[in-house]
Design an enzyme around this catalytic site. Sequence first.
Site, PDB file in Angstrom:
ATOM      1  N   PHE A 203       0.844  -1.194   0.000  1.00  0.00           N
ATOM      2  CA  PHE A 203       0.000   0.000   0.000  1.00  0.00           C
ATOM      3  C   PHE A 203       0.879   1.243   0.000  1.00  0.00           C
ATOM      4  CE2 PHE A 203      -2.830  -3.186   1.753  1.00  0.00           C
ATOM      5  CZ  PHE A 203      -4.009  -2.919   1.073  1.00  0.00           C
ATOM      6  N   HIS A 204       0.555   2.179  -0.893  1.00  0.00           N
ATOM      7  CA  HIS A 204       1.324   3.422  -0.939  1.00  0.00           C
ATOM      8  C   HIS A 204       0.524   4.617  -1.452  1.00  0.00           C
ATOM      9  CE1 HIS A 204       1.477   2.296  -5.174  1.00  0.00           C
ATOM     10  NE2 HIS A 204       1.823   3.544  -5.441  1.00  0.00           N
ATOM     11  N   ARG A 205      -0.680   4.391  -1.991  1.00  0.00           N
ATOM     12  CA  ARG A 205      -1.397   5.480  -2.638  1.00  0.00           C
ATOM     13  C   ARG A 205      -1.929   6.479  -1.606  1.00  0.00           C
ATOM     14  NH1 ARG A 205      -2.424   4.661  -7.918  1.00  0.00           N
ATOM     15  NH2 ARG A 205      -4.111   6.141  -7.878  1.00  0.00           N
ATOM     16  N   ARG A 236       6.855   5.896   1.644  1.00  0.00           N
ATOM     17  CA  ARG A 236       5.752   6.829   1.908  1.00  0.00           C
ATOM     18  C   ARG A 236       4.860   6.292   3.024  1.00  0.00           C
ATOM     19  NH1 ARG A 236       2.898  10.579  -1.314  1.00  0.00           N
ATOM     20  NH2 ARG A 236       0.791  10.960  -0.524  1.00  0.00           N
ATOM     21  N   ASP A 277      -2.934  -1.625  -3.438  1.00  0.00           N
ATOM     22  CA  ASP A 277      -3.559  -0.511  -4.156  1.00  0.00           C
ATOM     23  C   ASP A 277      -2.747  -0.154  -5.401  1.00  0.00           C
ATOM     24  OD1 ASP A 277      -1.349   0.752  -3.025  1.00  0.00           O
ATOM     25  OD2 ASP A 277      -2.506   2.055  -1.717  1.00  0.00           O
TER      26      ASP A 277
END
Length: 370
Positions: A203-205, A236, A277
């Site tokens: 997950f990074h969005r 992130r 994501d």
Amino acid sequence: MRAGSVAVVFGTRPEVVKLAPLLWEMGPTAHTIHTGQHPLPALTPIFADLALPPPDHQCVVGSRPRGRQIGEAIAAVTEALIAIAPEVVVVQGDTNSTLAGAVAASSLDLPLVHVEAGLRAFDRRLPEERNRIVVDHLAALHCAPTETARGHLRSEGVVDASIIVTGNTVVDAARRTLPDPSTRAERRARWDLTADEYIVATFHRPENVDDPTRLAAIVEHLAAMPRPVLFPVHPRTVDRARAAGVALDHGSILVIPPLGYRDFLAVAADAAVLVSDSGGVQEEASILGRPAVILRRSTERPEVIGTFATLVADPAAMAVATHDLLGDLVTVHRRLAALESPFGDGQAAVRIAAAIEERWGGPSTPGTVA
């Protein structure tokens, strides 16, 4: 201009992965420009995995607010293009670096090739959506990965003769780079994982990790999974979790640093389920024959929804969809193994290089895949 020379602009890990097959195909006629959007040390393991040399030109735009990052990248890439004097410029995807390369090429009246053209999520809230639309309307050659992408371009008035359906170069990259079963078993042994008995999560969005409440919910659902969850954590996500006071490494979650491309494919290929994501994970799931649960508002890769991927809007739905897949895993894996990836046959780079040669006389000396 140097006859047959091609400038290839990139800035992030996914761009390197997806441009690698084209760089293999074009060989020494390709001159690479790295914007610095992702720092070079973070990309060096990817270059090694994909047997690529360091970039020929290195810009250093780094992490900036979006407008400043794009502006500085445009200026830096323009200078690099003047030095290279190519006949054509190639960009891939929808990053800030992609947009910067496209605008720089346009400012110098250089023809632009857009690899992975025509993707649309129909969600202008996404910076990537705005980037890809602008790039498509600056490009002279649109390399659409699927007929769906070609249809999007046609509906926006893009000249049909400028569109070719090539497949997605990620298929080329994944097929060449995927380790064999024995090597995959060695990779899994690092974390004491058994094939088909663990989940891989990424997950990074911003829509998921910039909201502390949503990020906390994602982590809690992953921690409660009935199988180990291997979680290669994007920088992130680490930063946002730390700022929000969200502990990542607990329950079923095994937090590890970001993986190189070969190692990621190794663990993803034998995972029970992928939970993510990422746009790239949606594609890779279809190549590897693994089911994916995608936590996003929208996707620009509808070709996999309902077959390889399930699109969900909130963390609770993510948990339900994952549990459902785990409950009938043998049937799910058998069904997906019988399906072809909608993203092509692994020859996308060959088609793109041939189209560039036909239109602009390069590459004149195709490279050799090792």
